[in-house]
Design an enzyme around this catalytic site. Structure first.
Site, PDB file in Angstrom:
ATOM      1  N   THR A 254       0.845  -1.192   0.000  1.00 19.91           N
ATOM      2  CA  THR A 254       0.000   0.000   0.000  1.00 19.91           C
ATOM      3  C   THR A 254       0.885   1.248   0.000  1.00 19.91           C
ATOM      4  O   THR A 254       1.955   1.237   0.594  1.00 19.91           O
ATOM      5  CB  THR A 254      -0.861  -0.015   1.279  1.00 19.91           C
ATOM      6  OG1 THR A 254      -1.738  -1.138   1.224  1.00 19.91           O
ATOM      7  CG2 THR A 254      -1.670   1.256   1.430  1.00 19.91           C
ATOM      8  N   GLY A 284      -9.993  -3.327   2.762  1.00 23.71           N
ATOM      9  CA  GLY A 284      -9.100  -3.125   3.905  1.00 23.71           C
ATOM     10  C   GLY A 284      -9.230  -1.730   4.487  1.00 23.71           C
ATOM     11  O   GLY A 284     -10.274  -1.084   4.345  1.00 23.71           O
TER      12      GLY A 284
END
Lengths: 388, 388
Positions: A254, A284
């Site tokens: 990420t 998420g």
């Protein structure tokens, strides 16, 4: 009776009594001073360490408050994901690729801050560079879902107004961070998902790409490896929905950025391709305001990366802000409390980058490494990957 | 020299000196005690009122901490949405319908708490009753999107483990709260969206229904009214994406429940049909852990309803928990600070229900009314709709 002796004896006694008085008085004063000093110390101690916080406020031996950049009114930090990145696991050539891309992104964001653009601009520009690179799990380079698709999530937040934009389940948006910003600035909404979000992207003339754009060999290989492992594990026993999430390397990559601009405004943004082999439209923490992203001019800007489920359950970004708002904690201390204690105790892993309203930088992670870069006090980019 | 006089004089002096000693010693002791008492007072004051908190801790004239139910170890509150519910806007028959359904739901949840089932059970059971009723904007009775569809969101959280489940963008799940609970208990994930979430529902044998199940005349009429207004407004000027969200009546009706069970575990859940005429896969606060729903055994359980975008930006549920955790605020005071000050100042409207770890109930809203019910100290259900 010898009166002179008596006088002498009397004056000796008077002197003695007087000395006793002064001795006692100085003892009294000293005691008073010690008590005053103790009270003052107590005041400091009780303000800095409220009693009900002692349990959670153990020492942070690793705490270090990094100084902000050259111009104390600017602050800029980016990350490219946390995970198992042990020294030696990258070849020198790979490591250079990561370092160069992180330096490029942190300098690009810092440059626009120096030119007087907003923190939101800096965050978007840096994240777009990371999204466009196949090195990171966001935009191009996103990991594959169980079905072999790419589903992208992103969010951005403006610390000045608390305005926020978030998108999840995108399949055709080249730069999810730009769509998140459009949701924030061009709609009354905070969060849009799936086809609806992409319909909004079309209306806002945000660049869409064919699904093939997101295909990269390394990510495809990762999915095949996980699918193979899953198949092997399931032979003879029930398929566990845990298999994909239990492998830390499937969660990293990420990207995110936090900025303090010259106007004193904080901004934070995060973008991700999620988790290799993810199923069921799993989302998420990246697009969850308060979990993966938070910015508030009164406190700090935070972007997170790691095992998203734990970041949502703890509300990691929002919690760091709350510790600064309600406990007057320093940013590094707040970040370490949430990452190295709360997250660690709950069994999650990952990390955060943060900048507070004074430009102080906070970086904390409990994983082996975190791709990260910031601008140091000389205005130079510092790129770090490993723990030390 | 008269030695007896001298002795006498000497002993008088000794007594005098001794008395001076004791006097000074008692003064010293007294001073010490006063100082000790002052230090102790200072300790109390600084723990109870951290200095940096004074600014935000104005008085709450309307504060009232409602007492928990009969058994001080149980707490149960539900809501059926906040909005413009003025006295007289409901017919007596309509009002009775709402009151009866709220009483049914709050008693059903409380009954299972009394029987020793978990707070999660109570929350799910009560919310299912409200979802199955067409009166509320959740499950059957959900409002329509711009395209004339129903999109349902829900979440649930377990205060004991901080486990959480959230679902968004559902179109066929009869009881979204039950799917949210399955996500929490039967998957490693926290949030699932859209088709993926419904695929998980199929695997978990969660009841699915045809889209027609959610169709109700009043909600359809609401959409037509909003579409007509939108069309009229857009004639001659650009269509504003704000039109739907600006009308408060289009946002109300979310349902939720919070519980403290006999084991000291807190739970919270929320379920919604979103906003009439919503576009682009918009998601509100109901499925956002930390915004619409939060539960933590160390603090409280919260469920929110209102203008979701503002609840996400403030992280309302998480913030109330943080005020209890970091400022040791009472639940009602924390709820009022977030709803009547922070939310109000940002321009949002809505409310929350909450219960803390001691069973104290907190209810706060800045809208005209909020459908709500709780169990009072006699174990009887109390149903309220309007402000007073």
């Amino acid at each position: 009776m010898d009166s002179s002796w008596d006088r002498q004896r009397g004056s000796e006694l008077s002197a003695f009594i007087y000395s006793l008085f002064t001795l006692n008085y100085s003892l009294f004063l000293m005691a008073h001073r010690i008590n005053f000093a103790l009270s003052f110390l107590l005041l400091i101690v009780t303000v800095a360490f409220p009693l009900n916080g002692l349990a959670q406020k153990a020492t942070f031996p690793e705490s270090k408050t990094l100084q902000g950049p050259q111009n104390p009114r600017l602050g800029f930090v980016i990350h490219g994901g946390a995970g198992v990145i042990k020294k030696g696991s990258l070849t020198p050539a790979q490591e250079k690729e990561y370092r160069d891309k992180l330096a490029e992104a942190v300098l690009a964001g810092y440059k626009v801050l120096q030119e007087g653009q907003s923190g939101l601009d800096a965050v978007e520009i840096a994240i777009r560079i990371l999204e466009d690179s196949p090195l990171f799990n966001a935009g191009k380079g996103a990991v594959f879902t169980h079905e072999g698709k790419n589903e992208l999530d992103s969010s951005i937040m403006d610390g000045k107004t608390l305005a926020a934009g978030a998108v999840a389940g995108l399949r055709h948006v080249k730069n999810p961070i730009t769509l998140a910003r459009a949701v924030m600035e061009k709609s009354p909404h905070v969060m849009m998902i799936g086809d609806g979000a992409e319909k909004f992207a079309v209306e806002q003339k945000i660049e869409l790409v064919d699904e093939k754009y997101f295909w990269t060999q390394p990510r495809w290989d990762s999915l095949q490896k996980v699918l193979k492992e899953e198949k092997e594990k399931s032979e003879g026993k029930k398929v566990s929905v845990n298999s994909a999430s239990a492998e830390p390397s499937n969660r990293f990559g990420t990207v995110g950025a936090v900025a303090l601009d010259k106007y004193g405004n904080l901004a934070a943004g995060t973008s991700t391709g999620g988790m290799t082999n993810k199923k069921y439209g799993r989302v998420g923490d990246a697009p969850i305001i308060g979990a993966g992203t938070y910015a508030n001019n009164n406190t700090c800007a935070v972007s997170a990366t790691g095992w998203g489920e734990f970041f949502i359950r703890l509300g990691v970004a929002r919690d760091i802000s709350a510790l600064i708002e309600y406990r007057a904690m320093a940013i590094q201390q707040a970040a370490d409390l949430v990452i190295k204690q709360k997250l660690q105790n709950l069994g999650g892993d990952g990390g955060i980058i943060a900048v507070d309203k004074f430009g102080n930088i906070g970086i904390s992670f409990n994983s082996e490494g975190m791709y990260r870069a910031y601008i140091n006090s000389d205005g130079k980019p510092v790129v770090e990957i490993y723990k030390d």
